[in-house]
Design an enzyme around this catalytic site. Structure first.
Site, PDB file in Angstrom:
ATOM      1  N   GLN A   1      14.150  59.618 -28.190  1.00 36.04           N
ATOM      2  CA  GLN A   1      13.334  59.010 -28.968  1.00 36.04           C
ATOM      3  C   GLN A   1      11.991  59.722 -29.354  1.00 36.04           C
ATOM      4  OE1 GLN A   1      12.049  54.889 -28.265  1.00 36.04           O
ATOM      5  NE2 GLN A   1      11.476  54.467 -30.221  1.00 36.04           N
TER       6      GLN A   1
ATOM      7  N   ASP B   1      17.067  58.909 -43.737  1.00 34.01           N
ATOM      8  CA  ASP B   1      16.440  59.806 -42.755  1.00 34.01           C
ATOM      9  C   ASP B   1      16.032  61.265 -43.500  1.00 34.01           C
ATOM     10  OD1 ASP B   1      16.469  60.114 -39.380  1.00 34.01           O
ATOM     11  OD2 ASP B   1      15.858  62.037 -40.657  1.00 34.01           O
ATOM     12  N   ILE B   2      14.831  61.751 -43.402  1.00 36.11           N
ATOM     13  CA  ILE B   2      14.228  62.819 -43.927  1.00 36.11           C
ATOM     14  C   ILE B   2      14.729  64.231 -43.614  1.00 36.11           C
ATOM     15  CG2 ILE B   2      12.261  63.424 -42.776  1.00 36.11           C
ATOM     16  CD1 ILE B   2      10.530  63.491 -45.293  1.00 36.11           C
TER      17      ILE B   2
ATOM     18  N   HIS C   1      14.106  52.231 -33.954  1.00 33.96           N
ATOM     19  CA  HIS C   1      15.017  52.431 -35.260  1.00 33.96           C
ATOM     20  C   HIS C   1      16.313  52.595 -34.697  1.00 33.96           C
ATOM     21  CE1 HIS C   1      13.349  56.083 -33.879  1.00 33.96           C
ATOM     22  NE2 HIS C   1      14.232  56.919 -34.216  1.00 33.96           N
ATOM     23  N   PHE C   2      17.574  51.978 -35.646  1.00 34.93           N
ATOM     24  CA  PHE C   2      18.767  52.448 -35.602  1.00 34.93           C
ATOM     25  C   PHE C   2      19.337  53.668 -36.500  1.00 34.93           C
ATOM     26  CE2 PHE C   2      19.138  48.410 -33.322  1.00 34.93           C
ATOM     27  CZ  PHE C   2      20.238  48.812 -32.138  1.00 34.93           C
ATOM     28  N   HIS C   3      19.666  54.419 -36.100  1.00 38.14           N
ATOM     29  CA  HIS C   3      20.412  55.733 -36.900  1.00 38.14           C
ATOM     30  C   HIS C   3      21.704  54.935 -37.499  1.00 38.14           C
ATOM     31  CE1 HIS C   3      17.578  59.035 -35.650  1.00 38.14           C
ATOM     32  NE2 HIS C   3      17.403  58.108 -34.580  1.00 38.14           N
TER      33      HIS C   3
ATOM     34  N   ASN D   1      17.914  55.523 -29.886  1.00 38.92           N
ATOM     35  CA  ASN D   1      17.392  56.387 -28.922  1.00 38.92           C
ATOM     36  C   ASN D   1      16.122  55.562 -28.385  1.00 38.92           C
ATOM     37  OD1 ASN D   1      19.060  58.757 -29.580  1.00 38.92           O
ATOM     38  ND2 ASN D   1      17.655  59.490 -30.961  1.00 38.92           N
TER      39      ASN D   1
HETATM   40  P1  5GP Z   1      14.220  59.631 -33.139  1.00 38.27           P
HETATM   41  O1  5GP Z   1      14.824  61.188 -32.523  1.00 38.27           O
HETATM   42  O2  5GP Z   1      12.844  59.152 -32.845  1.00 38.27           O
HETATM   43  O3  5GP Z   1      15.489  58.715 -32.809  1.00 38.27           O
HETATM   44  O4  5GP Z   1      14.479  59.878 -34.923  1.00 38.27           O
HETATM   45  C1  5GP Z   1      13.417  59.840 -35.550  1.00 38.27           C
HETATM   46  C2  5GP Z   1      14.127  59.898 -37.082  1.00 38.27           C
HETATM   47  O5  5GP Z   1      12.816  59.944 -37.917  1.00 38.27           O
HETATM   48  C3  5GP Z   1      14.459  61.603 -37.234  1.00 38.27           C
HETATM   49  O6  5GP Z   1      15.824  61.665 -37.412  1.00 38.27           O
HETATM   50  C4  5GP Z   1      13.507  62.034 -38.211  1.00 38.27           C
HETATM   51  O7  5GP Z   1      14.311  62.935 -39.273  1.00 38.27           O
HETATM   52  C5  5GP Z   1      13.388  60.664 -38.972  1.00 38.27           C
HETATM   53  N1  5GP Z   1      11.895  60.667 -39.409  1.00 38.27           N
HETATM   54  C6  5GP Z   1      10.582  61.230 -38.937  1.00 38.27           C
HETATM   55  N2  5GP Z   1       9.660  61.252 -40.160  1.00 38.27           N
HETATM   56  C7  5GP Z   1      10.149  60.467 -40.974  1.00 38.27           C
HETATM   57  C8  5GP Z   1       9.778  60.427 -42.363  1.00 38.27           C
HETATM   58  O8  5GP Z   1       8.413  60.546 -42.578  1.00 38.27           O
HETATM   59  N3  5GP Z   1      10.603  59.941 -43.257  1.00 38.27           N
HETATM   60  C9  5GP Z   1      11.830  59.751 -43.133  1.00 38.27           C
HETATM   61  N4  5GP Z   1      12.363  59.240 -43.954  1.00 38.27           N
HETATM   62  N5  5GP Z   1      12.213  59.945 -42.107  1.00 38.27           N
HETATM   63  C10 5GP Z   1      11.603  60.486 -40.823  1.00 38.27           C
END
Ligand code: 5GP
Length: 158
Positions: free
Chosen positions: A92, A29-30, A98-100, A85
């Site tokens: 989300q 995750d970035i 996506h799974f974290h 999420n």
């Molecule tokens: P969500 O809130 O949708 O469950 O989480 C999305 C996740 O994607 C966030 O933790 C965010 O940091 C990550 N993310 C968003 N854009 C990028 C990207 O361009 N590269 C990477 N590696 N992670 C990303």
């Protein structure tokens, strides 16, 4: 629907990749909540868990289990949260399922309560450490089986 993750899958946006299979990709995750925070996603562009065909959901779970184990191993058996999420109201932001995999050290704040920043080169080092653990886990898994067919399939032997 296309999202930022589509660009990652297609290699248009770089990522610190942990593993890529025919159907899934996992990468760091970035904006991590902890070092080693990894995302595991199917390549199929769907937003919600229930949108994923059952066979792909099973495949995703298999990859998720392997990646989660590798993340934990890379941090000396650390505990972790697996978080999905599912929908905007559930937090989300990226509309691609996506799974974290979120490592949790003792006393660490709850999921997404804080973000950390990797130092210069640290993200690559963490990625390499997780990939290395994953390689060994897959290697050991194959070699602790007595199933010769599985061995042949793994190395594409006839
Ligand atoms: P969500 O809130 O949708 O469950 O989480 C999305 C996740 O994607 C966030 O933790 C965010 O940091 C990550 N993310 C968003 N854009 C990028 C990207 O361009 N590269 C990477 N590696 N992670 C990303």
């Amino acid at each position: 629907m296309a999202s930022i993750f589509t660009k990652i899958i297609q290699g248009e946006i770089p990522c610190e990749k942990i593993i890529e299979t025919d159907a899934e990709i996992a990468f760091l995750d970035i904006m991590p909540s902890a070092s080693g925070h990894t995302l595991v996603i199917p390549k199929l562009e769907v937003m919600r868990l229930e949108d994923l065909p059952e066979t792909q959901a099973i495949s995703l779970m298999r990859t998720l289990q392997q990646v989660a184990k590798a993340v934990s191993t890379a941090f000396d058996g650390i505990d972790y949260n697996l978080i999905l999420n599912n929908g905007a109201n559930a937090g989300q932001e990226v509309e691609h399922i996506h799974f974290h995999v979120l490592p949790r050290a003792e006393g660490s704040p709850g999921p997404f309560r804080k973000h950390i920043q990797y130092a210069e080169g640290e993200m690559q080092e963490v990625g390499a450490r997780i990939r290395n653990c994953l390689w060994w886990l897959q290697f050991l898994k194959i070699f602790t089986r007595t199933d010769a067919d599985e061995l042949c399939r793994h190395w594409n032997w006839q």
